[in-house]
Design a protein around this motif. Structure first.
Motif, PDB file in Angstrom:
ATOM      1  N   ILE A 149       0.832  -1.211   0.000  1.00  0.00           N
ATOM      2  CA  ILE A 149       0.000   0.000   0.000  1.00  0.00           C
ATOM      3  C   ILE A 149       0.864   1.258   0.000  1.00  0.00           C
ATOM      4  CG2 ILE A 149      -1.651   1.330   1.379  1.00  0.00           C
ATOM      5  CD1 ILE A 149      -2.757  -1.384   2.356  1.00  0.00           C
ATOM      6  N   THR A 150       1.937   1.247   0.797  1.00  0.00           N
ATOM      7  CA  THR A 150       2.822   2.419   0.879  1.00  0.00           C
ATOM      8  C   THR A 150       3.508   2.689  -0.452  1.00  0.00           C
ATOM      9  OG1 THR A 150       3.230   1.877   3.209  1.00  0.00           O
ATOM     10  CG2 THR A 150       4.710   3.464   2.173  1.00  0.00           C
ATOM     11  N   VAL A 151       4.042   1.646  -1.072  1.00  0.00           N
ATOM     12  CA  VAL A 151       4.740   1.814  -2.356  1.00  0.00           C
ATOM     13  C   VAL A 151       3.748   2.187  -3.455  1.00  0.00           C
ATOM     14  CG1 VAL A 151       6.136   0.653  -4.108  1.00  0.00           C
ATOM     15  CG2 VAL A 151       6.574   0.224  -1.683  1.00  0.00           C
ATOM     16  N   LYS A 152       2.572   1.582  -3.424  1.00  0.00           N
ATOM     17  CA  LYS A 152       1.565   1.872  -4.439  1.00  0.00           C
ATOM     18  C   LYS A 152       1.139   3.331  -4.397  1.00  0.00           C
ATOM     19  CE  LYS A 152      -3.117   0.673  -5.878  1.00  0.00           C
ATOM     20  NZ  LYS A 152      -4.363  -0.053  -5.510  1.00  0.00           N
ATOM     21  N   SER A 153       0.969   3.880  -3.189  1.00  0.00           N
ATOM     22  CA  SER A 153       0.593   5.293  -3.070  1.00  0.00           C
ATOM     23  C   SER A 153       1.678   6.205  -3.611  1.00  0.00           C
ATOM     24  CB  SER A 153       0.317   5.630  -1.600  1.00  0.00           C
ATOM     25  OG  SER A 153       1.485   5.451  -0.808  1.00  0.00           O
ATOM     26  N   ARG A 154       2.929   5.783  -3.468  1.00  0.00           N
ATOM     27  CA  ARG A 154       4.042   6.561  -4.028  1.00  0.00           C
ATOM     28  C   ARG A 154       4.051   6.483  -5.550  1.00  0.00           C
ATOM     29  NH1 ARG A 154       7.311  10.604  -1.837  1.00  0.00           N
ATOM     30  NH2 ARG A 154       9.069  10.856  -3.281  1.00  0.00           N
ATOM     31  N   LEU A 155       3.724   5.316  -6.087  1.00  0.00           N
ATOM     32  CA  LEU A 155       3.686   5.150  -7.539  1.00  0.00           C
ATOM     33  C   LEU A 155       2.569   5.967  -8.168  1.00  0.00           C
ATOM     34  CD1 LEU A 155       4.341   1.314  -7.808  1.00  0.00           C
ATOM     35  CD2 LEU A 155       5.755   3.096  -8.827  1.00  0.00           C
ATOM     36  N   VAL A 156       1.451   6.099  -7.448  1.00  0.00           N
ATOM     37  CA  VAL A 156       0.324   6.881  -7.972  1.00  0.00           C
ATOM     38  C   VAL A 156       0.729   8.340  -8.171  1.00  0.00           C
ATOM     39  CG1 VAL A 156      -1.981   7.758  -7.414  1.00  0.00           C
ATOM     40  CG2 VAL A 156      -1.437   5.355  -7.036  1.00  0.00           C
ATOM     41  N   GLY A 157       1.547   8.863  -7.267  1.00  0.00           N
ATOM     42  CA  GLY A 157       1.975  10.250  -7.381  1.00  0.00           C
ATOM     43  C   GLY A 157       3.168  10.476  -8.280  1.00  0.00           C
ATOM     44  N   MET A 158       3.669   9.412  -8.883  1.00  0.00           N
ATOM     45  CA  MET A 158       4.842   9.516  -9.757  1.00  0.00           C
ATOM     46  C   MET A 158       4.421   9.915 -11.168  1.00  0.00           C
ATOM     47  SD  MET A 158       7.567   6.505 -10.622  1.00  0.00           S
ATOM     48  CE  MET A 158       8.723   6.668 -11.992  1.00  0.00           C
ATOM     49  N   ASP A 159       5.190  10.786 -11.778  1.00  0.00           N
ATOM     50  CA  ASP A 159       4.911  11.240 -13.140  1.00  0.00           C
ATOM     51  C   ASP A 159       5.266  10.132 -14.130  1.00  0.00           C
ATOM     52  OD1 ASP A 159       4.483  12.566 -15.471  1.00  0.00           O
ATOM     53  OD2 ASP A 159       5.952  14.160 -15.129  1.00  0.00           O
ATOM     54  N   PRO A 160       4.294   9.567 -14.844  1.00  0.00           N
ATOM     55  CA  PRO A 160       4.575   8.456 -15.776  1.00  0.00           C
ATOM     56  C   PRO A 160       5.418   8.874 -16.971  1.00  0.00           C
ATOM     57  CG  PRO A 160       2.297   9.198 -16.010  1.00  0.00           C
ATOM     58  CD  PRO A 160       2.855   9.911 -14.816  1.00  0.00           C
ATOM     59  N   SER A 161       5.465  10.169 -17.254  1.00  0.00           N
ATOM     60  CA  SER A 161       6.234  10.626 -18.411  1.00  0.00           C
ATOM     61  C   SER A 161       7.735  10.401 -18.238  1.00  0.00           C
ATOM     62  CB  SER A 161       5.971  12.118 -18.664  1.00  0.00           C
ATOM     63  OG  SER A 161       6.399  12.903 -17.566  1.00  0.00           O
ATOM     64  N   ILE A 162       8.186  10.277 -16.989  1.00  0.00           N
ATOM     65  CA  ILE A 162       9.615  10.034 -16.741  1.00  0.00           C
ATOM     66  C   ILE A 162      10.007   8.658 -17.260  1.00  0.00           C
ATOM     67  CG2 ILE A 162      11.392   9.868 -14.966  1.00  0.00           C
ATOM     68  CD1 ILE A 162       9.735  11.686 -13.213  1.00  0.00           C
ATOM     69  N   GLU A 163       9.176   7.651 -16.949  1.00  0.00           N
ATOM     70  CA  GLU A 163       9.443   6.301 -17.458  1.00  0.00           C
ATOM     71  C   GLU A 163       9.312   6.259 -18.975  1.00  0.00           C
ATOM     72  OE1 GLU A 163       8.097   3.229 -13.982  1.00  0.00           O
ATOM     73  OE2 GLU A 163       6.483   4.189 -15.110  1.00  0.00           O
ATOM     74  N   GLU A 164       8.322   6.940 -19.502  1.00  0.00           N
ATOM     75  CA  GLU A 164       8.116   6.953 -20.951  1.00  0.00           C
ATOM     76  C   GLU A 164       9.298   7.597 -21.662  1.00  0.00           C
ATOM     77  OE1 GLU A 164       4.473   9.006 -21.456  1.00  0.00           O
ATOM     78  OE2 GLU A 164       3.236   7.420 -20.565  1.00  0.00           O
TER      79      GLU A 164
END
Length: 273
Positions: A149-164
């Motif tokens: 849950i903790t890691v998932k909440s951090r992933l939700v706030g992460m900008d996906p454009s960085i990975e793209e």
């Protein structure tokens, strides 16, 4: 204005009472760890003999070492599996992804006694002997959802454009995972690991069901001493654990604060350019 002052006073009183409720028992524990009397109900003077006695208590340190080993293994397993699960769910397009992620919450919702009996029956029916490995598996079952849950909440706030952007520039998914995704969610992973370690360190119910005759953890030892009275050595040991935990938390906050400051300063420099 008078009404605002009254509301502010009530709010302040509420916060103070909340902190007293949380930290008064800890303060009492620390206070009585320096008590001359062996009884934890009568104050007779200040002494450090219980800390000195603790240093020479090989049995208690062996029990604490077992507890620390279980907590460490549980933290590593929970952190790795929980982090990979959260990242996998984020990138998954399976129709069963939502069902799987919802099932992660079951160990949190289910009472621990039910989970302990279930795990005991599973391992007993499959012929697996109780002991340290089984305790680690049981504790991982409890701690895993909190990391997820903790890691998932951090992933939700992460900008996906960085990975793209990383993938568009020629990096493969493995490189992007270890050099882009994981560094971005390190605060969430660290917070989840701290939570898993704390939960495993004081786990009693599941550990009691899955332990064999030769395995004893600190919560089990303290619980067994309840009828005869808890020794001030336990107060001393828990005070040391509390001090180390607070120091580790403050160090983490300091490092995270420095990291955040550097990020903000870098953004300001880039904007000025």
């Amino acid at each position: 204005m008078k009404k605002k002052k009254i509301l502010k006073g009530i709010h302040t009183l509420y916060v103070v009472l909340l902190f007293v409720f949380f930290y008064a028992p800890v303060a009492v524990m620390v206070f009585f760890s320096f008590n001359t009397s062996k009884a934890n109900v009568v104050w007779q003077g200040i002494t450090t003999k219980w800390y000195v006695k603790l240093m020479g208590d090989g049995e208690l340190w062996a029990i604490f070492g077992t507890t620390l080993l279980v907590a460490t293994i549980t933290t590593v397993l929970s952190t790795v599996i929980g982090t990979m699960g959260a990242i996998g769910y984020k990138n998954s397009k399976s129709k069963f992804a939502k069902l799987i992620t919802n099932s992660i919450y079951f160990p949190i919702v289910i009472p621990e006694i039910v989970l302990a009996v279930s795990l005991f029956m599973v391992f007993n029916q499959t012929g697996i002997s109780m002991g340290l490995p089984v305790i680690c598996i049981g504790n991982t079952t409890i701690c895993l959802p909190y990391v997820y849950i903790t890691v998932k909440s951090r992933l939700v706030g992460m900008d996906p454009s960085i990975e793209e952007a990383s993938l568009d520039l020629g990096a493969d998914r493995l490189y992007t995972l270890f050099h882009i995704t994981i560094p971005q969610i390190i605060p969430g992973i660290t917070a989840g690991a701290f939570m898993a370690f704390s939960l495993s360190l004081d786990e009693l119910i599941v550990t009691s069901f899955l332990a064999d005759a030769g395995t004893t953890t600190l919560p089990m030892k303290v619980y067994s001493m309840m009828k005869k009275g808890i020794s001030p050595e336990i107060n001393a040991l828990t005070t040391i654990i509390f001090g180390v935990s607070v120091s580790a938390l403050l160090l983490y906050l300091l490092v995270d604060g420095i990291r955040s400051y550097r990020v903000v300063r870098h953004k300001v420099r880039v904007r000025d350019l």
